[in-house]
Design a protein around this motif. Structure first.
Motif, PDB file in Angstrom:
ATOM      1  N   LYS A  13       0.824  -1.204   0.000  1.00 52.15           N
ATOM      2  CA  LYS A  13       0.000   0.000   0.000  1.00 52.15           C
ATOM      3  C   LYS A  13       0.862   1.259   0.000  1.00 52.15           C
ATOM      4  O   LYS A  13       0.626   2.198  -0.767  1.00 52.15           O
ATOM      5  N   ILE A  14       1.870   1.267   0.879  1.00 50.46           N
ATOM      6  CA  ILE A  14       2.738   2.439   0.959  1.00 50.46           C
ATOM      7  C   ILE A  14       3.526   2.606  -0.336  1.00 50.46           C
ATOM      8  O   ILE A  14       3.686   3.725  -0.845  1.00 50.46           O
ATOM      9  N   SER A  41       2.594   1.728  -3.230  1.00 47.96           N
ATOM     10  CA  SER A  41       1.670   2.182  -4.272  1.00 47.96           C
ATOM     11  C   SER A  41       1.300   3.646  -4.112  1.00 47.96           C
ATOM     12  O   SER A  41       1.277   4.406  -5.085  1.00 47.96           O
ATOM     13  N   ASP A  42       1.030   4.061  -2.847  1.00 42.80           N
ATOM     14  CA  ASP A  42       0.539   5.415  -2.616  1.00 42.80           C
ATOM     15  C   ASP A  42       1.653   6.433  -2.369  1.00 42.80           C
ATOM     16  O   ASP A  42       1.483   7.626  -2.673  1.00 42.80           O
ATOM     17  N   TYR A  43       2.767   5.975  -1.796  1.00 40.42           N
ATOM     18  CA  TYR A  43       3.862   6.894  -1.447  1.00 40.42           C
ATOM     19  C   TYR A  43       5.199   6.257  -1.845  1.00 40.42           C
ATOM     20  O   TYR A  43       6.034   5.978  -1.005  1.00 40.42           O
ATOM     21  N   GLU A  44       5.374   6.039  -3.117  1.00 45.96           N
ATOM     22  CA  GLU A  44       6.549   5.305  -3.578  1.00 45.96           C
ATOM     23  C   GLU A  44       7.854   5.922  -3.108  1.00 45.96           C
ATOM     24  O   GLU A  44       8.758   5.226  -2.633  1.00 45.96           O
ATOM     25  N   SER A  61      -0.528  11.100   6.559  1.00 48.87           N
ATOM     26  CA  SER A  61      -1.193  10.064   5.776  1.00 48.87           C
ATOM     27  C   SER A  61      -2.163   9.268   6.632  1.00 48.87           C
ATOM     28  O   SER A  61      -2.135   9.325   7.869  1.00 48.87           O
ATOM     29  N   TYR A  83      -1.984   6.239   7.036  1.00 47.62           N
ATOM     30  CA  TYR A  83      -1.277   5.070   7.555  1.00 47.62           C
ATOM     31  C   TYR A  83      -0.575   5.320   8.892  1.00 47.62           C
ATOM     32  O   TYR A  83      -0.109   4.373   9.529  1.00 47.62           O
TER      33      TYR A  83
END
Length: 636
Positions: free
Chosen positions: A535-536, A538-541, A556, A558
């Motif tokens: 997830k990280i 994907s969203d915060y490469e 975030s 997360y």
């Protein structure tokens, strides 16, 4: 040949162990009183100098039978089983020159199933050789030519010893001798085992050194054979005989008065033609070697029996090494040494370790040692087979592995300490010092009391390798790493594009560690780690590859999930810090280097402060590591 396998059942603290040995160096490790010596004792009984099943030999007594507790009642096992298997290399010749041509044994004419060992050869031990028909059911094998015919194309030899207690309390010992071509072949059985030391010459040096026992002189043991070889096969023998004759002539003069008086008054009347003779030495031709004594001059000359265990060990190892190198040059040798480091300073330990390595190289010899010293676990020069012994509920159990695949990570004795631990905390680097200081401040001497080692892996990429090692040994394992160990991966293209180094992550840790920490929930935990990382990524490469602190996700969705999940992991023995180790240092207390890195220079600085009444809690924020340690100690 070498000792390939040892099975022990119902012997002392051992209910059942099945140990695979390797050619070269084998090291048995474990805490005091865990059963290491019992393994060596079993080897000595089976392959030592004395005949294992000789009834007059008290090699096994009532106390040696395994005792277990059942409903608060001590129950003693009614039999002992010791099985040792020797392996001969394809090109290795049997040295028939040292086998007495008169040696013989009865062979059972039926083949024995290759699976009979599963039942401890129960049927075979119940067969009475005296009741079998000669030639039909049994054949007597005697003489070198017969032995050559029997052992031709045979490469596996085994000895099985069973010990029973009769109804009247007598201890009955039976031994069987087996041989076959390969692992898939059935066995041929002999009803006795007259050939053992001729296959593999063994020397056993117990932790309690007794040169008078280990170096006793007779014509059968290796030390007696060595001295006989040196004295009888020497170009100086004639001079030695002449010197002994001169000693005897002088002895005749010294004892002439008392000899004449006793002969005249006491012997001649009652025992005609009998003479008393005083000698200062044994008869020259046959017994001269039996008079040999070893003295050691280390500033004070005295018998080796009066010297320390260290000198005794070095001498015995040296003598046995000489014997196998120059006298018995064709038969492989097995040297078993208990605690070779006993009473030795570190440099002397290295000398003994070097002597053992040198001994192994001679004629492909085998060494089996028990030790508490990391010095003997160095792996640069040779493969090392490690057998870790533990005692659980009064029962000795074993785990083992070969260190060949771990050579690159075991570089010093601080890391080798893990082999002697009940629990291990594996961390990245200098954080090992911080963990220890926090443990000492808040938990006293708990690390030592509970036999816990802290191991610096030397970087994130080595953590998984150390975890693999400790798990194979069955050691309770914990890890601690910086926050970026939760993230990142080995994608060199991505890491390079973001200007960071690639390294392993928690995703590289063996599933077995999660199973050890989370039991039946381990699959869910592994899945959750994977989902968080994906997830990280994907969203915060960029943050996936560059983040060093959980605070970088405070904007975030997360953040709180990450915070709670890290706490959950810490409570189960996996400590991923909220930042890197440097981030927990209180500002202004310590001057880190220009790259904000913890260095050995800073470690010395911290140690100096602690020595001058600072506390580690004055220097760093201890909460996460303290919480991590608290759960380790509470799980003891």
């Amino acid at each position: 040949m070498y000792l390939k396998r040892l099975i022990i059942r119902n012997f002392r603290s051992i209910k059942h162990v099945d140990i695979k040995f390797e050619p070269g160096k084998n090291i048995i490790i474990g805490r005091n009183n865990c059963g290491k010596s019992n393994i060596i004792k079993a080897i000595d009984i089976l392959l030592g100098e004395s005949a294992p099943a000789w009834q007059k030999n008290e090699n096994i007594t009532e106390k040696d039978f395994y005792t277990f507790n059942d409903n608060n009642n001590d129950i003693v096992s009614d039999n002992i089983f010791i099985y040792g298997e020797l392996k001969r290399d394809d090109r290795e010749e049997i040295n028939y020159d040292i086998i007495d041509d008169k040696i013989g044994y009865y062979k059972y004419n039926r083949e024995i199933s290759k699976d009979a060992l599963l039942n401890e050869f129960e049927e075979e031990f119940n067969i009475s050789v005296d009741e079998l028909d000669h030639r039909i059911e049994k054949t007597y094998i005697r003489g070198i030519s017969s032995l050559k015919n029997e052992f031709k194309n045979k490469y596996i030899f085994a000895y099985a010893l069973k010990v029973y207690k009769s109804e009247n309390g007598d201890i009955i010992k039976k031994i069987r001798f087996f041989y076959r071509e390969n692992e898939n072949s059935n066995w041929t059985m002999g009803f006795s085992a007259p050939i053992r030391n001729e296959f593999i010459q063994s020397a056993i040096i117990p932790s309690f050194r007794d040169p008078a026992l280990q170096l006793r002189i007779n014509e059968w043991n290796w030390y007696g054979k060595l001295l006989k070889y040196l004295t009888l096969n020497n170009s100086k023998r004639e001079k030695l005989d002449e010197a002994y004759k001169q000693v005897q002539d002088i002895a005749d003069e010294i004892f002439s008065d008392i000899k004449d008086e006793i002969n005249d008054e006491n012997l001649n009347v009652a025992f005609p033609n009998t003479k008393l003779i005083f000698q200062l030495n044994a008869d020259v031709r046959t017994d001269i070697y039996k008079n040999t004594l070893i003295y050691v001059d280390d500033g004070f000359k005295s018998l080796i029996t009066e010297k320390g265990a260290g000198i005794q060990s070095a001498t015995i190892i040296g003598l046995f090494s000489y014997y196998t190198n120059y006298v018995n040059t064709r038969t492989t040798a097995l040297l078993c040494v208990e605690e070779p480091e006993l009473y030795l300073h570190p440099h002397a330990c290295r000398v003994i370790s070097y002597k053992l390595d040198k001994f192994i190289k001679q004629n492909k010899n085998q060494v089996i040692i028990t030790t508490h010293s990391p010095e003997f676990l160095k792996t640069i020069k040779s493969n090392i087979n490690v057998i870790l012994v533990r005692k659980i509920s009064g029962r000795s159990i074993t785990n083992q592995l070969n260190l060949k695949e771990f050579k690159e990570i075991l570089i010093d004795n601080n890391q080798n300490e893990l082999f002697f631990a009940d629990k291990v905390i594996i961390c990245e680097g200098y954080d090992s010092y911080v963990i220890r200081w926090i443990a000492e401040e808040f938990f006293g001497d708990k690390l030592n009391e509970e036999n816990i080692s802290i191991i610096s892996a030397g970087g994130k990429d080595r953590i998984s390798k150390f975890v693999k090692l400790t798990l194979k040994l069955g050691i309770e394992t914990y890890i601690m790493a910086d926050f970026d160990y939760l993230l990142r991966d080995n994608d060199t293209v991505k890491t390079k594009s973001y200007g960071v180094d690639c390294h392993e992550s928690i995703a590289n840790i063996s599933d077995s560690l999660f199973e050890q920490k989370f039991n039946k929930d381990y699959v869910k935990v592994i899945s959750k780690i994977s989902k968080i990382r994906n997830k990280i990524k994907s969203d915060y490469e960029e943050r996936f590859y560059t983040a060093k602190n959980i605070k970088e996700f405070d904007d975030s969705i997360y953040y709180n999930k990450l915070k709670d999940f890290l706490k959950y992991l810490r409570h189960h023995g996996i400590c991923i810090l909220s930042g890197d180790i440097e981030s927990i240092f209180n500002k202004g207390v310590l001057n880190l280097d220009k790259n904000n890195k913890l260095t050995m220079e800073r470690i010395f600085e911290i140690n100096s402060k602690i020595a001058n009444d600072f506390k580690i809690s004055d220097i760093v924020d201890v909460e996460e590591i303290k919480e991590f340690l608290e759960n380790i100690f509470n799980n003891s």
